[in-house]
Design an enzyme around this catalytic site. Structure first.
Site, PDB file in Angstrom:
ATOM      1  N   TYR A 209      11.787   6.616   9.541  1.00 45.24           N
ATOM      2  CA  TYR A 209      11.001   7.758   9.602  1.00 45.24           C
ATOM      3  C   TYR A 209       9.479   7.298  10.107  1.00 45.24           C
ATOM      4  CZ  TYR A 209       9.647   5.929   5.152  1.00 45.24           C
ATOM      5  OH  TYR A 209       9.123   4.890   4.003  1.00 45.24           O
ATOM      6  N   LYS A 210       9.152   6.032  10.566  1.00 42.90           N
ATOM      7  CA  LYS A 210       7.835   5.754  10.940  1.00 42.90           C
ATOM      8  C   LYS A 210       8.003   5.652  12.532  1.00 42.90           C
ATOM      9  CE  LYS A 210       6.658   3.356   6.846  1.00 42.90           C
ATOM     10  NZ  LYS A 210       6.751   2.172   5.879  1.00 42.90           N
TER      11      LYS A 210
HETATM   12  C1  LIG Z   1       6.885   2.285   4.412  1.00 36.79           C
HETATM   13  C2  LIG Z   1       7.380   1.302   3.879  1.00 36.79           C
HETATM   14  C3  LIG Z   1       8.335   1.150   2.728  1.00 36.79           C
HETATM   15  C4  LIG Z   1       8.671   2.688   2.097  1.00 36.79           C
HETATM   16  O1  LIG Z   1       9.894   2.533   1.654  1.00 36.79           O
HETATM   17  P1  LIG Z   1      10.762   3.800   1.078  1.00 36.79           P
HETATM   18  O2  LIG Z   1      11.848   3.436   0.107  1.00 36.79           O
HETATM   19  O3  LIG Z   1      11.166   4.288   2.456  1.00 36.79           O
HETATM   20  O4  LIG Z   1       9.962   4.791   0.464  1.00 36.79           O
HETATM   21  C5  LIG Z   1       8.576  -0.029   2.087  1.00 36.79           C
HETATM   22  N1  LIG Z   1       8.205  -1.312   2.735  1.00 36.79           N
HETATM   23  C6  LIG Z   1       7.205  -1.186   3.799  1.00 36.79           C
HETATM   24  C7  LIG Z   1       6.879  -2.535   4.239  1.00 36.79           C
HETATM   25  C8  LIG Z   1       6.921  -0.097   4.235  1.00 36.79           C
HETATM   26  O5  LIG Z   1       6.032  -0.184   5.340  1.00 36.79           O
END
Ligand SMILES: *Cc1c(COP(=O)(O)O)cnc(C)c1O
Length: 397
Positions: A209-210
């Site tokens: 989603y990024k």
């Molecule tokens: C964005 C991010 C997450 C987020 O984890 P989700 O389970 O998708 O909420 C975890 N680790 C890193 C390094 C991130 O940048």
């Protein structure tokens, strides 16, 4: 050559917005709405349960895995999509730990994203009091890679500063000490070229989603090196990672290769959105993305430093050591970001004092960067951030 004018036209960005937060949540590609609506009507609506076979829903996790794999230098058949990144971190670290029986230390750094540290800590607590999560400064990681360490768990690009760890060198050092590696690519996939196979990485995880623009809550991915995937034990042993899910055996037998890292029913609507978003990536070359991203971040840093005294660069100055984001320190960073957002420049804030901007060549160009710098300079020079309403912290920053 990637045609960036063409890719930019494929996104549906609101009028008057300069979106510098695609490193946190990628924007909506124009084609996604139609594709998802079509899936709802023609597949779910008409095919009902037969859609699992007829529309190929069951193959989405590995099909998407291969498309993402191309961007991160993974071998075909080594990536699968599902669950959330936090879950995938747990899954990777659990499997990695078992490959090193007798060792009880997971090594990470304090630049890592807290959820990764929380998940590892939670896992280690379940395993017992002998296990230890060792968290050191990012610069100290190499010095702490010893034969005591079972797993090295690092996020390649620091979410706050954008600093890049040297995946190849650290993986080599880890292997020389018998350490298994887990790389988090949350801020790498779609941001910088990654060479998982070339670096001889063991496990990797990331989210979609990024930079990949899969939409809020889009599923994560996991990579297991083909030389390992037939032997790792999946700690999250769900039925869809079973060798024969529809045999409904009472005993768990792991599926072939990467299939074993699947857990449960895939989120088909979300995967359909991701699949449509990935069509844009099929038109992009990571070397072009990287070259353009460096141009944009260099332009932004030079512009901000020339016009915004009081803002201190919190990202590496050397573009080769920096991901596709730029962070600045500013005491009133939260209020400044709120003021920026009110003027249509969307970035984000990371406590305690970091304002963060993501640069995504698929839909951000030099004019956008120039305008963003002008607006930021106006906000700083005229203290436009100094309003009570900009200081009220919202739930998501
Ligand atoms: C964005 C991010 C997450 C987020 O984890 P989700 O389970 O998708 O909420 C975890 N680790 C890193 C390094 C991130 O940048």
């Amino acid at each position: 050559m990637t045609d960036f004018t063409r890719t930019k036209a494929m996104f549906d960005l609101p009028e008057g917005v300069i979106y510098l937060d695609g490193n946190s949540l990628g924007p909506l590609p124009r084609a996604v709405g139609t594709r998802v609506q079509e899936m709802l009507n023609d597949e779910w609506g008409q095919m009902l349960i037969t859609g699992w076979n007829k529309a190929g829903w069951m193959g989405l996790p590995t099909g998407l895995g291969d498309r993402i794999g191309r961007l991160i230098g993974a071998e075909p058949g080594s990536v699968v999509v599902g669950d959330t990144l936090s879950i995938k971190v747990y899954q990777a670290v659990a499997s990695a730990l078992e490959m090193n029986p007798g060792r009880k230390v997971v090594l990470s750094d304090n630049g890592n994203f807290p959820s990764d540290l929380y998940m590892a800590d939670g896992l280690l607590r379940s395993l017992g009091p002998d296990y230890e999560l060792r968290v050191v400064d990012p610069e100290e990681v190499a010095a702490h890679i010893t034969e005591e360490v079972a797993v090295l768990m690092l996020t390649e690009v620091d979410y706050r500063s954008g600093r890049i760890h040297d995946m190849k060198a650290l993986t080599e050092l880890a292997h020389a000490n018998g350490v298994v590696t887990v790389w988090d690519l949350a801020h790498s996939a779609g941001a910088i070229p990654v060479y998982l196979a070339g670096c001889n990485a063991d496990f990797a995880v990331g989210c979609t989603y990024k930079y990949l623009n899969g939409g809020p809550g889009a599923p994560a991915f996991i990579y297991v090196a083909p030389r390992l995937s037939g032997q790792v034990r999946p700690a999250l042993s769900g039925w869809l990672g079973h060798e024969a899910p529809f045999a409904f055996d009472l005993d768990y037998r792991p599926g072939a290769g990467i299939e074993r890292m699947r857990v449960g029913t895939p989120p088909v609507i979300q995967m359909t959105a991701l699949s449509s978003a990935m069509d844009i990536w099929d038109m992009a070359d990571m070397a072009d993305i990287r070259a353009r991203s460096i141009e944009l971040t260099e332009q932004f840093i030079a512009g901000v430093e020339a016009t915004c005294p009081g803002l201190e660069l919190a990202s590496p100055r050397d573009p080769l050591r920096r991901g596709s984001q730029v962070s600045f320190r500013f005491r009133e960073g939260y209020a400044a970001m709120q003021a920026l957002i009110a003027r249509g420049v969307i970035g984000d804030f990371r406590a305690p004092d970091i304002i963060r901007f993501g640069f995504t060549p698929l839909y951000i160009d030099k004019d956008d960067v120039e305008q963003a710098v002008e607006i930021l300079a106006d906000i700083i020079a005229n203290r436009l951030w100094d309003k009570p309403e900009y200081k009220i912290r919202q739930r998501v920053t």
